[in-house]
Design a protein around this motif. Structure first.
Motif, PDB file in Angstrom:
ATOM      1  N   VAL A  91     -46.469 -35.350   5.322  1.00 45.62           N
ATOM      2  CA  VAL A  91     -46.255 -36.536   6.146  1.00 45.62           C
ATOM      3  C   VAL A  91     -45.486 -36.136   7.398  1.00 45.62           C
ATOM      4  N   TYR A  92     -45.973 -36.584   8.560  1.00 51.58           N
ATOM      5  CA  TYR A  92     -45.267 -36.394   9.815  1.00 51.58           C
ATOM      6  C   TYR A  92     -44.982 -37.777  10.390  1.00 51.58           C
ATOM      7  N   LEU A  93     -43.702 -38.035  10.690  1.00 54.42           N
ATOM      8  CA  LEU A  93     -43.268 -39.301  11.291  1.00 54.42           C
ATOM      9  C   LEU A  93     -42.606 -38.989  12.624  1.00 54.42           C
ATOM     10  N   ASP A  94     -42.978 -39.707  13.656  1.00 56.27           N
ATOM     11  CA  ASP A  94     -42.341 -39.545  14.951  1.00 56.27           C
ATOM     12  C   ASP A  94     -41.953 -40.918  15.462  1.00 56.27           C
ATOM     13  N   GLY A  95     -40.706 -41.048  15.850  1.00 54.62           N
ATOM     14  CA  GLY A  95     -40.235 -42.325  16.371  1.00 54.62           C
ATOM     15  C   GLY A  95     -38.721 -42.293  16.456  1.00 54.62           C
ATOM     16  N   ASP A  96     -38.123 -43.437  16.621  1.00 55.03           N
ATOM     17  CA  ASP A  96     -36.667 -43.546  16.672  1.00 55.03           C
ATOM     18  C   ASP A  96     -36.137 -43.602  15.245  1.00 55.03           C
ATOM     19  N   LEU A  97     -36.302 -42.522  14.545  1.00 54.81           N
ATOM     20  CA  LEU A  97     -35.941 -42.458  13.131  1.00 54.81           C
ATOM     21  C   LEU A  97     -34.893 -41.368  12.942  1.00 54.81           C
ATOM     22  N   ASP A  98     -33.629 -41.716  13.151  1.00 57.99           N
ATOM     23  CA  ASP A  98     -32.567 -40.718  13.018  1.00 57.99           C
ATOM     24  C   ASP A  98     -32.538 -40.136  11.615  1.00 57.99           C
ATOM     25  N   THR A  99     -32.526 -41.002  10.638  1.00 60.70           N
ATOM     26  CA  THR A  99     -32.544 -40.550   9.249  1.00 60.70           C
ATOM     27  C   THR A  99     -33.512 -41.429   8.475  1.00 60.70           C
ATOM     28  N   ILE A 100     -34.186 -40.828   7.561  1.00 61.61           N
ATOM     29  CA  ILE A 100     -35.113 -41.558   6.702  1.00 61.61           C
ATOM     30  C   ILE A 100     -34.468 -41.652   5.323  1.00 61.61           C
ATOM     31  N   ALA A 101     -34.092 -42.836   4.941  1.00 61.99           N
ATOM     32  CA  ALA A 101     -33.546 -43.057   3.605  1.00 61.99           C
ATOM     33  C   ALA A 101     -34.688 -43.568   2.740  1.00 61.99           C
ATOM     34  N   ASP A 102     -35.577 -42.686   2.397  1.00 62.27           N
ATOM     35  CA  ASP A 102     -36.758 -43.050   1.623  1.00 62.27           C
ATOM     36  C   ASP A 102     -36.907 -42.039   0.503  1.00 62.27           C
ATOM     37  N   PRO A 103     -36.613 -42.459  -0.732  1.00 59.51           N
ATOM     38  CA  PRO A 103     -36.669 -41.505  -1.851  1.00 59.51           C
ATOM     39  C   PRO A 103     -38.062 -40.958  -2.135  1.00 59.51           C
ATOM     40  N   SER A 104     -39.092 -41.593  -1.576  1.00 58.49           N
ATOM     41  CA  SER A 104     -40.448 -41.089  -1.814  1.00 58.49           C
ATOM     42  C   SER A 104     -40.817 -39.950  -0.860  1.00 58.49           C
ATOM     43  N   LEU A 105     -39.970 -39.700   0.144  1.00 56.51           N
ATOM     44  CA  LEU A 105     -40.230 -38.641   1.115  1.00 56.51           C
ATOM     45  C   LEU A 105     -39.204 -37.527   0.960  1.00 56.51           C
ATOM     46  N   VAL A 106     -39.677 -36.303   0.777  1.00 59.76           N
ATOM     47  CA  VAL A 106     -38.808 -35.129   0.650  1.00 59.76           C
ATOM     48  C   VAL A 106     -38.792 -34.428   2.003  1.00 59.76           C
ATOM     49  N   PRO A 107     -37.611 -34.377   2.659  1.00 60.80           N
ATOM     50  CA  PRO A 107     -37.564 -33.795   4.002  1.00 60.80           C
ATOM     51  C   PRO A 107     -37.801 -32.290   4.010  1.00 60.80           C
ATOM     52  N   LEU A 108     -38.608 -31.849   4.953  1.00 57.04           N
ATOM     53  CA  LEU A 108     -38.844 -30.419   5.185  1.00 57.04           C
ATOM     54  C   LEU A 108     -38.171 -29.978   6.479  1.00 57.04           C
ATOM     55  N   ALA A 109     -38.342 -30.765   7.526  1.00 57.60           N
ATOM     56  CA  ALA A 109     -37.789 -30.493   8.856  1.00 57.60           C
ATOM     57  C   ALA A 109     -37.776 -31.842   9.574  1.00 57.60           C
ATOM     58  N   PRO A 110     -37.129 -31.947  10.739  1.00 62.01           N
ATOM     59  CA  PRO A 110     -37.124 -33.236  11.433  1.00 62.01           C
ATOM     60  C   PRO A 110     -38.532 -33.800  11.614  1.00 62.01           C
ATOM     61  N   GLY A 111     -38.758 -34.962  11.019  1.00 60.20           N
ATOM     62  CA  GLY A 111     -40.047 -35.638  11.120  1.00 60.20           C
ATOM     63  C   GLY A 111     -41.103 -35.176  10.145  1.00 60.20           C
ATOM     64  N   LEU A 112     -40.843 -34.118   9.393  1.00 55.53           N
ATOM     65  CA  LEU A 112     -41.837 -33.536   8.488  1.00 55.53           C
ATOM     66  C   LEU A 112     -41.375 -33.690   7.038  1.00 55.53           C
ATOM     67  N   TYR A 113     -42.268 -34.220   6.192  1.00 58.35           N
ATOM     68  CA  TYR A 113     -41.908 -34.550   4.813  1.00 58.35           C
ATOM     69  C   TYR A 113     -43.038 -34.198   3.851  1.00 58.35           C
ATOM     70  N   LEU A 114     -42.672 -34.088   2.586  1.00 65.15           N
ATOM     71  CA  LEU A 114     -43.636 -34.054   1.493  1.00 65.15           C
ATOM     72  C   LEU A 114     -43.507 -35.373   0.750  1.00 65.15           C
ATOM     73  N   ALA A 115     -44.611 -35.865   0.233  1.00 65.29           N
ATOM     74  CA  ALA A 115     -44.601 -37.077  -0.579  1.00 65.29           C
ATOM     75  C   ALA A 115     -45.526 -36.856  -1.763  1.00 65.29           C
ATOM     76  N   GLU A 116     -45.061 -37.250  -2.922  1.00 66.23           N
ATOM     77  CA  GLU A 116     -45.898 -37.230  -4.123  1.00 66.23           C
ATOM     78  C   GLU A 116     -46.185 -38.676  -4.474  1.00 66.23           C
ATOM     79  N   SER A 117     -47.453 -39.011  -4.675  1.00 67.34           N
ATOM     80  CA  SER A 117     -47.802 -40.404  -4.899  1.00 67.34           C
ATOM     81  C   SER A 117     -49.044 -40.531  -5.758  1.00 67.34           C
ATOM     82  N   THR A 118     -49.109 -41.634  -6.485  1.00 69.22           N
ATOM     83  CA  THR A 118     -50.324 -41.972  -7.225  1.00 69.22           C
ATOM     84  C   THR A 118     -51.238 -42.837  -6.360  1.00 69.22           C
ATOM     85  N   GLN A 119     -50.722 -43.273  -5.218  1.00 69.74           N
ATOM     86  CA  GLN A 119     -51.516 -44.105  -4.306  1.00 69.74           C
ATOM     87  C   GLN A 119     -52.523 -43.246  -3.544  1.00 69.74           C
TER      88      GLN A 119
END
Length: 84
Positions: free
Chosen positions: A10-38
């Protein structure tokens, strides 16, 4: 990995200083891993609604990624996920 779950990059770009989202595992600024059944589309729209980023990318991964120098804990999370 649990049956029926998928790993996404997952790549997110915006005014997102910190992402408090337990479904997203941070890799680097704006870059995440997500595990989902969806499916990808549902995960994409859930993240889009929750965070309203300027740019968003959600890509399924066929296998665990190889990486170096990412956020502390990311590799441990990935290894623990493999052990399930």
């Amino acid at each position: 990995m649990a049956v029926g779950t998928m790993l996404y990059l997952v790549y997110l770009d915006g005014d997102l200083d910190t992402i408090a989202d337990p479904s997203l595992v941070p890799l680097a600024p704006g870059l995440y891993l997500a595990e989902s059944t969806q499916p990808r589309s549902r995960l994409y729209h859930a993240i889009k609604r929750r965070h309203a980023p300027r740019r968003l990318l959600v890509a399924p991964l066929a296998d665990d990624p190889k990486f170096k120098g990412m956020q502390p804990g990311a590799l441990s999370w990935l290894r623990a996920r493999r052990a399930r």
